[in-house]
Enzyme design. Structure first.
Site, mmCIF file in Angstrom:
data_model
loop_
_atom_site.group_PDB
_atom_site.id
_atom_site.type_symbol
_atom_site.label_atom_id
_atom_site.label_comp_id
_atom_site.label_asym_id
_atom_site.label_seq_id
_atom_site.Cartn_x
_atom_site.Cartn_y
_atom_site.Cartn_z
ATOM 1 N N HIS A 82 0.778 -1.349 -0.065
ATOM 2 C CA HIS A 82 0.043 0.174 -0.057
ATOM 3 C C HIS A 82 0.857 1.393 0.176
ATOM 4 C CE1 HIS A 82 -4.030 1.758 0.664
ATOM 5 N NE2 HIS A 82 -3.079 2.851 1.126
ATOM 6 N N HIS B 88 -9.359 -2.067 7.181
ATOM 7 C CA HIS B 88 -10.311 -1.060 7.535
ATOM 8 C C HIS B 88 -11.770 -1.627 7.874
ATOM 9 C CE1 HIS B 88 -8.385 2.808 6.598
ATOM 10 N NE2 HIS B 88 -7.772 2.173 5.580
ATOM 11 N N HIS C 7 -2.771 -3.044 4.553
ATOM 12 C CA HIS C 7 -1.700 -2.326 5.485
ATOM 13 C C HIS C 7 -2.211 -2.226 6.931
ATOM 14 C CE1 HIS C 7 -4.966 0.025 3.558
ATOM 15 N NE2 HIS C 7 -4.723 1.367 4.403
ATOM 16 N N ASP D 58 2.175 1.956 3.739
ATOM 17 C CA ASP D 58 1.211 3.117 3.984
ATOM 18 C C ASP D 58 2.180 4.386 3.704
ATOM 19 O OD1 ASP D 58 -1.136 4.291 3.904
ATOM 20 O OD2 ASP D 58 -1.697 3.867 6.129
#
Length: 403
Positions: free
Chosen positions: A43, A219, A240, A307
Site C-alpha cells: 500500500h 479497514h 496495510h 502506507d
C-alpha cells in the site's frame, strides 16, 4: 597504569569495530536477499499525493526530484522496492456522488505514471508480471482500490476496474458502505448497519473470487473479517494493518483472526498510531509487529504494507521508502532466517496471489461464459444455471443461515 589504560582503549575500539562490522555484514546480507527476492509493498498513496498536490497533472511532476512525498524514484531505488500496489483512493465524502469517476481518475494516473517513467515502472496485473518486472529490474506497478464506496455498489463497476488492472479492493475505508461495516463500528463511534456484510456484500466476495481479485480486509470490522474468511474460496489480505496484540488499535488485526493462518496474509503498516498507539515510534517498534505475527501465526503470513504517502507520522528509521532495508537488517539482527526474510519480502504475497489466480482459473473452467454471473441476470425459459452460479446461490444461502 598507562598500559592498562591503553589496553582498555584497545578493547573498546575492538568492540566498536566488531559492532560496526556486524552491522555492515547484516546490511550486506539484507541487500543480497533483496536482490534475490522482490520487495513487494501492499500500500502506497503516492497517487493520492498526485491528486492533492498537482491535480493529477503529471506534467508538473518530476519523480526524480520530487521532495514533498515519501516516495520518489531515487528513494525507490535506494529502498530496493521491486513491486508496489499503488492505492487508487478517494475520500468517503465522494460516496453517493462521484466516487466512481474519481476512482477511475486515480487508476488512470497510475497508468500514466508508468507510461511517463517506463525505465523505472512496469504496469503489472499478475504474479507472473511481478516476477517479469523483477527480472527486468523494474518496479512492478499494481493497483489496489482503497474503499468499497469506490464501486458505488455495482458489480459492473468492480468488473470494469478489474479489466483496467485493479487487483485488490479494500472492502471499506473509514465509512460504512451500503453493504459492509467499517472498522469505526468496532470503536463504538459508528453504528453497525449490516452486522458485517449484507447479502450484496457476500455476493461481491464471491464475485471477487471469480474474477481473481484480492480481497483486502484492512479497514473493516472483526465481524466482516470473520465472515469473509468463512466464505472466501481464496486467501485474503490485509494490505496495510498491524498486530492488535502489540498495539490495540481497531485498525489492526486481532489474534483470533491472525490464528486463521491458512486463509490470510498481513502486510504490516508503518503508521505510528498503528505501531505504538501513540504519535511516536521507531524502527524497532515496527519489527515488534513482525515478531509478534510470526510468533502467533508463523512467518508465512507476513509482508510489508508501509502506507507511505498516506500517513502523517512514520517511525524513526523508516521515514520514507528508501529506509526499508533498515527494517530488513533489524529482522536479521533478531534472528530471522534468510528464508523467513525472503518470505516476508515477497514470496508470501506471490504465493497468495498465485492461489487467488488458481481459484479464478477454476471458475473459468467451470463457466463457459466467464463474463456472466447470477447477479443482475434472469434465466431464460428452460435454461439451466451454470455450476458456478449454483455454487454462488448455495454459498449465500448457507451464509444467511449461519449468520
Amino acid at each position: 597504569m598507562l598500559t592498562k589504560v591503553v589496553l582498555a582503549s584497545c578493547v573498546v575500539l575492538w568492540i566498536s569495530s566488531c559492532a560496526v562490522n556486524s552491522a555492515e555484514d547484516l546490511m550486506t546480507r539484507a541487500l543480497r536477499l533483496m536482490s534475490e527476492t522482490p520487495l513487494i509493498d501492499g500500500h502506497n498513496d503516492l497517487p493520492w499525493q498526485f491528486r492533492k498536490q498537482f491535480n493529477n497533472e503529471l506534467n508538473k511532476v518530476d519523480l526524480h526530484t520530487l521532495s514533498t512525498t515519501h516516495t520518489n524514484i531515487p528513494k525507490i531505488k535506494e529502498g530496493r522496492l521491486s513491486a508496489q500496489f499503488w492505492s487508487a483512493y478517494v475520500p468517503c465524502d465522494t460516496q453517493y456522488k462521484d466516487a466512481v469517476r474519481q476512482t477511475l481518475e486515480q487508476i488512470d494516473v497510475v497508468h500514466r505514471m508508468c507510461e511517463k517513467y517506463p525505465e523505472t515502472f512496469m504496469f503489472a496485473s499478475s504474479s507472473k508480471e511481478i516476477r517479469d518486472a523483477f527480472a527486468m529490474n523494474k518496479v512492478a506497478s499494481l493497483i489496489g482500490v482503497e474503499g468499497g464506496h469506490s464501486i458505488d455498489s455495482s458489480l459492473g463497476a468492480l468488473r470494469t476496474m478489474y479489466q483496467l488492472g485493479v487487483r485488490y479492493l479494500t472492502l471499506t475505508h473509514s465509512c460504512n458502505t451500503p453493504w459492509a461495516d467499517n472498522w469505526l463500528v468496532d470503536t463504538g463511534s459508528e453504528p453497525s448497519e449490516h452486522n458485517g456484510l449484507s447479502l450484496f456484500g457476500k455476493q461481491l466476495i464471491l464475485e471477487m473470487n471469480r474474477l481473481g481479485m484480492l480481497i483486502d480486509l484492512a479497514h473493516v470490522t472483526v465481524t466482516v473479517m470473520n465472515q469473509v474468511l468463512d466464505m472466501s474460496q481464496a486467501p485474503v489480505i490485509f494490505s496495510h494493518s498491524s498486530a492488535y496484540g502489540v498495539c490495540p488499535h481497531k485498525r489492526n488485526v486481532p489474534d483470533e483472526v491472525l490464528k486463521r493462518v491458512v486463509s490470510l496474509f498481513v502486510m504490516v503498516n508503518f503508521y505510528n498510531d498503528y505501531v505504538t498507539c501513540s504519535k511516536t515510534a521507531n524502527l524497532s517498534d515496527v519489527a515488534d509487529h513482525f515478531d509478534y505475527i510470526k510468533k502467533v501465526a508463523g512467518a508465512d503470513i507476513i509482508g510489508f504494507g508501509g502506507d507511505y504517502d498516506g500517513v502523517t507520522r512514520l517511525p524513526e528509521g523508516l521515514e520514507d521508502v528508501s529506509k526499508v532495508p533498515n527494517l530488513v537488517v533489524e529482522l536479521l539482527r533478531r534472528g530471522w532466517t534468510d528464508e523467513e526474510v525472503k518470505a516476508a519480502l515477497g514470496n508470501n504475497l506471490l504465493r497468495v496471489f498465485e492461489e487467488v489466480e488458481r481459484v479464478r482459473n477454476e471458475h473459468t473452467q467451470l463457466n463457459s461464459n466467464p463474463c456472466r454471473t447470477s447477479y443482475g441476470y434472469t434465466d431464460d425459459a428452460g435454461a439451466v444455471r451454470s455450476v458456478s452460479a449454483l455454487t454462488l446461490l448455495l454459498t449465500l444461502a448457507l451464509q444467511m443461515w449461519v449468520h
